[in-house]
Design a protein around this motif. Structure first.
Motif, PDB file in Angstrom:
ATOM      1  N   MET A   1       4.604   9.649  -7.335  1.00 52.93           N
ATOM      2  CA  MET A   1       5.839   9.987  -8.071  1.00 52.93           C
ATOM      3  C   MET A   1       5.560  10.130  -9.562  1.00 52.93           C
ATOM      4  O   MET A   1       6.173  10.946 -10.246  1.00 52.93           O
ATOM      5  N   ALA A   2       4.616   9.335 -10.057  1.00 52.82           N
ATOM      6  CA  ALA A   2       4.248   9.460 -11.471  1.00 52.82           C
ATOM      7  C   ALA A   2       3.491  10.769 -11.697  1.00 52.82           C
ATOM      8  O   ALA A   2       3.625  11.415 -12.741  1.00 52.82           O
ATOM      9  N   ARG A   3       2.712  11.162 -10.708  1.00 52.53           N
ATOM     10  CA  ARG A   3       1.882  12.359 -10.814  1.00 52.53           C
ATOM     11  C   ARG A   3       2.726  13.633 -10.682  1.00 52.53           C
ATOM     12  O   ARG A   3       2.463  14.630 -11.344  1.00 52.53           O
ATOM     13  N   ASP A   4       3.732  13.594  -9.789  1.00 56.65           N
ATOM     14  CA  ASP A   4       4.564  14.775  -9.530  1.00 56.65           C
ATOM     15  C   ASP A   4       6.008  14.426  -9.868  1.00 56.65           C
ATOM     16  O   ASP A   4       6.702  13.788  -9.075  1.00 56.65           O
ATOM     17  N   PRO A   5       6.472  14.828 -11.033  1.00 56.86           N
ATOM     18  CA  PRO A   5       7.823  14.414 -11.471  1.00 56.86           C
ATOM     19  C   PRO A   5       8.950  14.957 -10.605  1.00 56.86           C
ATOM     20  O   PRO A   5      10.092  14.521 -10.737  1.00 56.86           O
ATOM     21  N   ARG A   6       8.641  15.904  -9.708  1.00 58.37           N
ATOM     22  CA  ARG A   6       9.687  16.410  -8.818  1.00 58.37           C
ATOM     23  C   ARG A   6       9.826  15.575  -7.554  1.00 58.37           C
ATOM     24  O   ARG A   6      10.833  15.681  -6.865  1.00 58.37           O
ATOM     25  N   LEU A   7       8.799  14.808  -7.214  1.00 58.36           N
ATOM     26  CA  LEU A   7       8.784  14.108  -5.922  1.00 58.36           C
ATOM     27  C   LEU A   7       9.990  13.181  -5.771  1.00 58.36           C
ATOM     28  O   LEU A   7      10.264  12.347  -6.625  1.00 58.36           O
TER      29      LEU A   7
ATOM     30  N   LEU B   1      10.317   1.080  -6.577  1.00 55.72           N
ATOM     31  CA  LEU B   1      10.429   2.518  -6.864  1.00 55.72           C
ATOM     32  C   LEU B   1      11.759   2.841  -7.531  1.00 55.72           C
ATOM     33  O   LEU B   1      11.821   3.613  -8.487  1.00 55.72           O
ATOM     34  N   HIS B   2      12.828   2.248  -7.015  1.00 53.53           N
ATOM     35  CA  HIS B   2      14.145   2.536  -7.580  1.00 53.53           C
ATOM     36  C   HIS B   2      14.229   2.047  -9.020  1.00 53.53           C
ATOM     37  O   HIS B   2      14.726   2.751  -9.909  1.00 53.53           O
ATOM     38  N   ALA B   3      13.712   0.853  -9.266  1.00 53.31           N
ATOM     39  CA  ALA B   3      13.768   0.315 -10.631  1.00 53.31           C
ATOM     40  C   ALA B   3      12.970   1.204 -11.582  1.00 53.31           C
ATOM     41  O   ALA B   3      13.355   1.420 -12.726  1.00 53.31           O
ATOM     42  N   ARG B   4      11.870   1.732 -11.090  1.00 53.66           N
ATOM     43  CA  ARG B   4      11.007   2.516 -11.985  1.00 53.66           C
ATOM     44  C   ARG B   4      11.463   3.967 -12.131  1.00 53.66           C
ATOM     45  O   ARG B   4      11.414   4.529 -13.223  1.00 53.66           O
ATOM     46  N   PHE B   5      11.909   4.570 -11.019  1.00 50.94           N
ATOM     47  CA  PHE B   5      12.182   6.012 -11.057  1.00 50.94           C
ATOM     48  C   PHE B   5      13.668   6.369 -11.013  1.00 50.94           C
ATOM     49  O   PHE B   5      14.028   7.523 -11.217  1.00 50.94           O
ATOM     50  N   GLY B   6      14.512   5.374 -10.693  1.00 48.18           N
ATOM     51  CA  GLY B   6      15.951   5.585 -10.843  1.00 48.18           C
ATOM     52  C   GLY B   6      16.646   6.255  -9.672  1.00 48.18           C
ATOM     53  O   GLY B   6      16.017   6.725  -8.723  1.00 48.18           O
ATOM     54  N   ASP B   7      17.973   6.293  -9.798  1.00 44.54           N
ATOM     55  CA  ASP B   7      18.851   6.847  -8.764  1.00 44.54           C
ATOM     56  C   ASP B   7      18.559   8.305  -8.448  1.00 44.54           C
ATOM     57  O   ASP B   7      18.767   8.765  -7.336  1.00 44.54           O
ATOM     58  N   ASP B   8      18.133   9.027  -9.446  1.00 42.05           N
ATOM     59  CA  ASP B   8      17.957  10.459  -9.264  1.00 42.05           C
ATOM     60  C   ASP B   8      16.805  10.760  -8.309  1.00 42.05           C
ATOM     61  O   ASP B   8      16.872  11.708  -7.527  1.00 42.05           O
ATOM     62  N   ARG B   9      15.775   9.938  -8.352  1.00 41.46           N
ATOM     63  CA  ARG B   9      14.579  10.254  -7.557  1.00 41.46           C
ATOM     64  C   ARG B   9      14.419   9.363  -6.334  1.00 41.46           C
ATOM     65  O   ARG B   9      13.617   9.677  -5.456  1.00 41.46           O
ATOM     66  N   VAL B  10      15.113   8.260  -6.296  1.00 33.80           N
ATOM     67  CA  VAL B  10      15.034   7.360  -5.138  1.00 33.80           C
ATOM     68  C   VAL B  10      16.464   7.160  -4.648  1.00 33.80           C
ATOM     69  O   VAL B  10      17.227   6.399  -5.229  1.00 33.80           O
ATOM     70  N   ARG B  11      16.823   7.903  -3.616  1.00 34.83           N
ATOM     71  CA  ARG B  11      18.234   8.016  -3.242  1.00 34.83           C
ATOM     72  C   ARG B  11      18.536   7.414  -1.884  1.00 34.83           C
ATOM     73  O   ARG B  11      17.993   7.847  -0.873  1.00 34.83           O
TER      74      ARG B  11
ATOM     75  N   ALA C   1       0.841  -1.198   0.000  1.00 34.06           N
ATOM     76  CA  ALA C   1       0.000   0.000   0.000  1.00 34.06           C
ATOM     77  C   ALA C   1       0.878   1.252   0.000  1.00 34.06           C
ATOM     78  O   ALA C   1       0.588   2.234  -0.684  1.00 34.06           O
ATOM     79  N   ILE C   2       1.972   1.183   0.750  1.00 34.49           N
ATOM     80  CA  ILE C   2       2.896   2.321   0.796  1.00 34.49           C
ATOM     81  C   ILE C   2       3.602   2.494  -0.545  1.00 34.49           C
ATOM     82  O   ILE C   2       3.666   3.594  -1.097  1.00 34.49           O
ATOM     83  N   ALA C   3       4.108   1.398  -1.069  1.00 35.20           N
ATOM     84  CA  ALA C   3       4.819   1.469  -2.355  1.00 35.20           C
ATOM     85  C   ALA C   3       3.885   1.962  -3.457  1.00 35.20           C
ATOM     86  O   ALA C   3       4.285   2.761  -4.313  1.00 35.20           O
ATOM     87  N   ARG C   4       2.638   1.502  -3.408  1.00 36.88           N
ATOM     88  CA  ARG C   4       1.712   1.899  -4.470  1.00 36.88           C
ATOM     89  C   ARG C   4       1.385   3.390  -4.384  1.00 36.88           C
ATOM     90  O   ARG C   4       1.384   4.106  -5.392  1.00 36.88           O
ATOM     91  N   ALA C   5       1.127   3.874  -3.167  1.00 36.91           N
ATOM     92  CA  ALA C   5       0.833   5.305  -3.003  1.00 36.91           C
ATOM     93  C   ALA C   5       2.002   6.143  -3.510  1.00 36.91           C
ATOM     94  O   ALA C   5       1.823   7.126  -4.233  1.00 36.91           O
ATOM     95  N   LEU C   6       3.218   5.715  -3.156  1.00 34.68           N
ATOM     96  CA  LEU C   6       4.398   6.477  -3.587  1.00 34.68           C
ATOM     97  C   LEU C   6       4.581   6.421  -5.101  1.00 34.68           C
ATOM     98  O   LEU C   6       4.863   7.438  -5.733  1.00 34.68           O
TER      99      LEU C   6
END
Lengths: 309, 101, 330
Positions: free
Chosen positions: C26-32, C52-62, C17-22
């Motif tokens: 994150m898809a909705r707000d590209p800055r998140l 999240l890391h696989a989908r959004f990458g190092d830049d957004r999941v640090r 549920a947490i991963a899905r909300a995030l």
């Protein structure tokens, strides 16, 4: 006006605002930048309009150096509704992000991690902006500086750490609070570019800051600039000075304004009469700012609950 | 002989698992040590392996379904044609090994 | 309840549920941004950042160094410049290291700048005791409730975790989002569609007539267990309220319930002194003009040991809650 004269004028502005404030009975609780004007002015001369500056609670100098409207800053210092932050920030929390002044945070070393986060935002925005943060020698013993340097170096954040080393944490000399010397060596383990310079020479601060900022903008990661300065007033408006008279006199002899004026006079760029005229013009401008602030209302008491949540 | 394959346990903190993937289809024979099914807990994958060769007869919970620890997931038998009973109560537990990763 | 029975929901683990909300936000707000220890490829201590890391990458999941003040400070600084951030603080005990940027800066930024700054940061942290001892077990949400400018949320189910985290990630100011070690083994039905819960709304999770029980987070499950036992053992009908939002606190829902039942027992895993229950009871007294019959149930006034016998003795359980309710209603 040539740039060195503009910088001198900005230093005089800071000194004059503070002098006129100190002369009032209702000056409030202040940490003055008197003596340390060259650090803020030299640094700000090297920043671009879209860059962001953070400062410690010693914020009057940095805010004015960054170009905030002096009248609005004066009003803020006096707690008036026409202040930069509607009278709610005072000296310690002045902020005008649209003007490139993300602002002051009065907790010693508390602004450092925030500055790294702001630098991360600038890096991600990809528009070339950088962040500079001014902090005192007192912040150098705090863990926050070391956490910040590590993170900023790891991520090559566009961050310039500017240590305004006035040699005293309230009463404690830096030699009794810091094992490292010079303080810029703290940056070495993180592979950061760094320099220790005379912070009473505005042109030297400008040149050094500009050089480090060029490296930062080129993607070189964070840098550390230690500016050796002198605080010419006590730590705060509520603190007694602990220095002996000869030490204080020696500090005053290093006045950055007198030094810049003498240099310009020597170069034939600004004679004594022109400098006096500059001081008079600034004094009149500042007096108008105080008059405006005096005429402005205090915030409505309802403001105590506005913008809380 | 007919066997019921149960959700193995106990596993720390786990009451229910989600079936991730069956690695044997009905009618196929599980060999000794073969991976039969993978289960998902809140923080781990559970590999369930046959400790006795048998024919997988019926899958009782498909991938994505939730099932409690100790509940039956499938029926197996020694012979491919043994008649399956109506009630699971009297059936032996399928010998299995499991690993929580 | 199966997915078929509840049209429009799917059963998922709490962490999912947490991963899905995030992922959705994150898809909705590209800055998140997501920052914290082990939030990257590892996927979080409870796998709550999986994917999240696989989908959004190092830049957004640090992944960050283990330096909580740095984590929160960096998140706050980025958020102050408009880059909304979630910072994961593994255990709530470690949040103590990061209170300066959160309390002194983020919670006050909007006020102190006369509205010039907003700090949209979510600090997600895991509270509660589960065998890890005195400095990995604490519930300090009551400390946070006393900070003007901070929003404090504490879900008890996957659906509420999903809906409240989405609300937090759309909120303008700083939010402390508190989950609990013992919630992660749980699963539950979560709406398939985008679902944002309101901030500041409690929920009556069990209707009753004789006593109101308030709680939040994992302790809601203990309250529900106790309510069943009260019904079975003593014929006492307990109404259970899941607070969900601790700041702001939904005193309206609580007061309306206590007006019907005439008594309140509060349950929390954090310390009772200046705790959530104290606050609720006193505010009820102010609202109602008199103190209702009230009791607080919480842990012993002692550190929580990693020793299972001592941990069990320290923590509140259903038996303690049942006893407190029965004594109050005697």
């Amino acid at each position: 006006m040539i740039e060195p004269i503009a910088r001198l004028r900005r230093m005089v502005l800071i000194r004059t605002v503070e002098a006129q404030l100190m002369a009032r009975r209702d000056h409030g609780f202040q940490l003055y930048s008197t003596g340390e004007e060259a650090v803020a002015v030299g640094l700000c001369a090297a920043l671009s309009p879209t860059d962001q500056l953070l400062s410690s609670g010693r914020a009057i100098g940095p805010a004015l150096a960054r170009g905030l409207d002096p009248a609005a800053v004066i009003a803020e210092l006096l707690g008036k509704a026409s202040g930069v932050n509607r009278g709610k920030a005072g000296r310690g929390h002045l902020a005008q992000p649209e003007a490139g002044f993300l602002g002051a945070h009065t907790v010693v070393a508390g602004n450092l991690t925030l500055a790294a986060g702001a630098a991360l935002a600038c890096q991600r925005a990809g528009e070339g902006a950088i962040v500079a943060v001014i902090f005192g020698d007192g912040a150098c013993g705090a863990g926050a500086l070391h956490e910040t340097m590590n993170i900023a170096a790891l991520w090559r954040l566009p961050l310039l750490l500017v240590c305004d080393n006035n040699g005293l944490s309230v009463s404690t000399p830096v030699a009794r609070s810091m094992a490292a010397s010079p303080l810029a060596t703290l940056a070495a383990p993180f592979g950061m570019a760094s320099a220790t310079i005379d912070g009473m020479d505005v042109e030297r601060v400008h040149t050094a800051a500009a050089g480090l900022i060029a490296g930062i903008r080129a993607g070189g990661g964070p840098a550390f600039l230690e500016c050796r300065s002198e605080r010419l007033t006590p730590h705060s408006s509520a603190t007694r000075d602990t220095r002996a008279a000869p030490d204080l006199a020696a500090a005053r002899a290093r006045c950055p304004i007198a030094r810049a004026a003498a240099r310009l006079a020597g170069e034939g760029a600004l004679d004594a009469a022109a400098f006096a005229a500059l001081e008079q013009a600034v004094s009149a401008e500042v007096a108008r700012g105080f008059a405006l602030a005096d005429a402005a209302p205090y915030p409505d008491p309802a403001e105590a609950l506005s913008d809380v949540g | 002989m007919i066997y019921k394959l149960l959700v193995p346990g106990p596993i720390d903190d786990v009451e229910q698992v989600r079936v991730l993937e069956w690695h044997v289809a009905p009618g196929e024979t599980c060999t000794l040590g073969q991976l039969v099914v993978e289960l998902e807990t809140h923080k781990a994958l559970v590999e369930v392996r046959a400790e006795h060769p048998a024919v997988l007869r019926t899958i009782l919970c498909d991938s994505g379904q939730w099932v409690a620890v100790g509940a039956p997931m499938a029926l197996l038998s020694d012979g491919a044609d043994e008649a399956l009973p109506d009630s699971l109560d009297a059936l032996a537990d399928m010998p299995l090994a499991f690993e929580v990763n | 309840m199966s997915a078929e029975a509840a049209a429009g929901t799917a059963r998922i683990f709490f962490r999912e549920a947490i991963a899905r909300a995030l992922a959705e936000e994150m898809a909705r707000d590209p800055r998140l941004l997501v920052l914290g220890q082990d939030v990257g490829a590892f996927g979080g201590s409870y796998k709550e950042f999986t994917g999240l890391h696989a989908r959004f990458g190092d830049d957004r999941v640090r992944d960050m160094p283990v330096a909580e003040a740095g984590m929160v400070g960096v998140g706050v600084g980025a958020a102050a410049l408009g880059h909304r951030t979630l910072v994961s603080i593994t255990y709530m005990d470690f949040l103590m290291l990061a209170l300066d940027p959160l309390v002194n800066y983020a919670a006050k930024a909007r006020f102190k700048t006369g509205g010039r700054l907003r700090v949209p940061i979510v600090v997600k942290t895991t509270a509660g005791a589960k065998g890890q001892g005195v400095a990995h077990s604490q519930c300090i949400e009551a400390w946070m409730m006393g900070v003007p400018g901070l929003t404090v949320l504490a879900p008890s189910t996957p659906a509420d975790a999903y809906g409240l985290l989405k609300a937090a990630l759309r909120h303008d100011g700083p939010v402390v989002f508190i989950d609990h070690k013992r919630l992660f083994p749980k699963s539950g039905e979560v709406p398939l569609a985008d679902h944002v819960l309101p901030i500041g709304a409690a929920c009556v999770v069990r209707a009753g007539t004789d006593v109101t029980v308030t709680s939040h987070g994992y302790m809601v499950h203990i309250a529900l267990e106790a309510a069943e036992r009260l019904q079975a053992e003593a014929g006492i009908s307990a109404e259970v309220i899941d607070l969900r939002s601790l700041a702001p606190l939904d005193t309206g829902t609580i007061a309306a319930s206590v007006a019907r039942t005439g008594a309140i027992v509060t349950l929390e895993e954090g310390q009772l002194t200046c705790g959530v229950g104290s606050e609720i009871c006193f505010r009820l007294g102010e609202i109602m003009g008199r103190m209702p019959r009230a009791a607080r149930v919480g842990p012993l006034a002692a550190p929580v040991s990693s020793n299972p016998v001592l941990e069990g003795e320290c923590l509140p359980d259903a038996a303690r809650l049942v006893a407190a309710v029965r004594k109050l209603l005697e």
